[in-house]
Design a protein around this motif. Structure first.
Motif, PDB file in Angstrom:
ATOM      1  N   ASN A 194       0.858  -1.191   0.000  1.00 13.01           N
ATOM      2  CA  ASN A 194       0.000   0.000   0.000  1.00 13.01           C
ATOM      3  C   ASN A 194       0.897   1.245   0.000  1.00 13.01           C
ATOM      4  O   ASN A 194       2.122   1.137   0.085  1.00 13.01           O
ATOM      5  CB  ASN A 194      -0.983   0.005   1.187  1.00 13.01           C
ATOM      6  CG  ASN A 194      -0.302   0.017   2.535  1.00 13.01           C
ATOM      7  OD1 ASN A 194       0.666   0.737   2.768  1.00 13.01           O
ATOM      8  ND2 ASN A 194      -0.817  -0.790   3.463  1.00 13.01           N
ATOM      9  N   THR A 195       0.298   2.418  -0.080  1.00 14.75           N
ATOM     10  CA  THR A 195       1.107   3.640  -0.198  1.00 14.75           C
ATOM     11  C   THR A 195       1.868   3.964   1.080  1.00 14.75           C
ATOM     12  O   THR A 195       2.963   4.517   1.013  1.00 14.75           O
ATOM     13  CB  THR A 195       0.238   4.852  -0.593  1.00 14.75           C
ATOM     14  OG1 THR A 195      -0.805   5.024   0.354  1.00 14.75           O
ATOM     15  CG2 THR A 195      -0.328   4.684  -1.984  1.00 14.75           C
ATOM     16  N   LYS A 196       1.333   3.616   2.239  1.00 18.25           N
ATOM     17  CA  LYS A 196       2.040   3.902   3.482  1.00 18.25           C
ATOM     18  C   LYS A 196       3.304   3.050   3.612  1.00 18.25           C
ATOM     19  O   LYS A 196       4.376   3.560   3.932  1.00 18.25           O
ATOM     20  CB  LYS A 196       1.128   3.688   4.693  1.00 18.25           C
ATOM     21  CG  LYS A 196       1.771   4.089   5.986  1.00 18.25           C
ATOM     22  CD  LYS A 196       0.805   4.085   7.135  1.00 18.25           C
ATOM     23  CE  LYS A 196       1.530   4.563   8.367  1.00 18.25           C
ATOM     24  NZ  LYS A 196       0.672   5.130   9.354  1.00 18.25           N
ATOM     25  N   VAL A 197       3.189   1.762   3.374  1.00 13.81           N
ATOM     26  CA  VAL A 197       4.355   0.867   3.414  1.00 13.81           C
ATOM     27  C   VAL A 197       5.331   1.265   2.315  1.00 13.81           C
ATOM     28  O   VAL A 197       6.550   1.300   2.518  1.00 13.81           O
ATOM     29  CB  VAL A 197       3.932  -0.614   3.272  1.00 13.81           C
ATOM     30  CG1 VAL A 197       5.132  -1.527   3.099  1.00 13.81           C
ATOM     31  CG2 VAL A 197       3.107  -1.040   4.478  1.00 13.81           C
ATOM     32  N   GLY A 198       4.797   1.585   1.143  1.00 14.12           N
ATOM     33  CA  GLY A 198       5.642   1.988   0.027  1.00 14.12           C
ATOM     34  C   GLY A 198       6.448   3.233   0.333  1.00 14.12           C
ATOM     35  O   GLY A 198       7.657   3.281   0.086  1.00 14.12           O
ATOM     36  N   ALA A 199       5.781   4.257   0.878  1.00 16.79           N
ATOM     37  CA  ALA A 199       6.485   5.498   1.204  1.00 16.79           C
ATOM     38  C   ALA A 199       7.539   5.262   2.279  1.00 16.79           C
ATOM     39  O   ALA A 199       8.654   5.786   2.185  1.00 16.79           O
ATOM     40  CB  ALA A 199       5.486   6.559   1.665  1.00 16.79           C
ATOM     41  N   THR A 200       7.216   4.459   3.279  1.00 15.80           N
ATOM     42  CA  THR A 200       8.175   4.177   4.349  1.00 15.80           C
ATOM     43  C   THR A 200       9.395   3.444   3.802  1.00 15.80           C
ATOM     44  O   THR A 200      10.537   3.818   4.088  1.00 15.80           O
ATOM     45  CB  THR A 200       7.512   3.340   5.457  1.00 15.80           C
ATOM     46  OG1 THR A 200       6.395   4.075   5.983  1.00 15.80           O
ATOM     47  CG2 THR A 200       8.484   3.025   6.573  1.00 15.80           C
ATOM     48  N   ALA A 201       9.172   2.416   3.010  1.00 12.41           N
ATOM     49  CA  ALA A 201      10.282   1.644   2.441  1.00 12.41           C
ATOM     50  C   ALA A 201      11.105   2.511   1.488  1.00 12.41           C
ATOM     51  O   ALA A 201      12.340   2.511   1.535  1.00 12.41           O
ATOM     52  CB  ALA A 201       9.757   0.412   1.716  1.00 12.41           C
ATOM     53  N   TYR A 202      10.427   3.254   0.623  1.00 12.62           N
ATOM     54  CA  TYR A 202      11.119   4.118  -0.327  1.00 12.62           C
ATOM     55  C   TYR A 202      11.988   5.131   0.417  1.00 12.62           C
ATOM     56  O   TYR A 202      13.158   5.320   0.102  1.00 12.62           O
ATOM     57  CB  TYR A 202      10.109   4.839  -1.220  1.00 12.62           C
ATOM     58  CG  TYR A 202      10.754   5.722  -2.263  1.00 12.62           C
ATOM     59  CD1 TYR A 202      11.015   5.241  -3.538  1.00 12.62           C
ATOM     60  CD2 TYR A 202      11.106   7.038  -1.970  1.00 12.62           C
ATOM     61  CE1 TYR A 202      11.616   6.042  -4.495  1.00 12.62           C
ATOM     62  CE2 TYR A 202      11.713   7.841  -2.911  1.00 12.62           C
ATOM     63  CZ  TYR A 202      11.963   7.342  -4.176  1.00 12.62           C
ATOM     64  OH  TYR A 202      12.563   8.149  -5.112  1.00 12.62           O
TER      65      TYR A 202
END
Length: 114
Positions: free
Chosen positions: A47-55
């Motif tokens: 999802n976008t939250k996990v994606g933003a955190t990982a990125y």
């Protein structure tokens, strides 16, 4: 202002290349690994939250500097390489307009919207 940021980021990218030249690796190693921090984008498959955190974890220059300094402190060439690659990659992304991500949308970055 955007051009000034790009020039500053270019200077940091050149710094990463200089620091890499101090290591005992062939230049092709830099070319092979320079895009590996984009593995952080896989978080967007969740999802976008996990994606933003990982990125952001893989593109945060402060983290890159800490990893690089730790590698120099402990004389660990692999850690030095990782810090330099993370730092250089983040600079390339900033030159291209890709900033750290907000968790609402991949295109919403600290540099503005893509």
């Amino acid at each position: 202002m955007k051009n000034l940021i790009k020039v500053e980021e270019l200077a940091m990218f050149l710094l990463s290349m200089y620091l890499f030249s101090l290591l005992d690796y062939a230049w092709w190693v830099y070319l092979v690994f320079i895009l590996t921090p984009d593995i952080g984008m896989l978080g967007y498959s969740v999802n976008t939250k996990v994606g933003a955190t990982a990125y952001n974890l893989f593109h945060h220059k402060g983290i890159a500097i800490l990893i690089g300094f730790a590698g120099f402190w402990w004389q660990l060439p692999e850690m030095q390489l990782a810090g330099i690659i993370l730092f250089g990659h983040a600079s390339i992304d900033r030159i291209l307009g890709y900033g750290l991500k907000f968790d609402d949308n991949f295109k919403h970055t600290h540099l503005g919207n893509l």
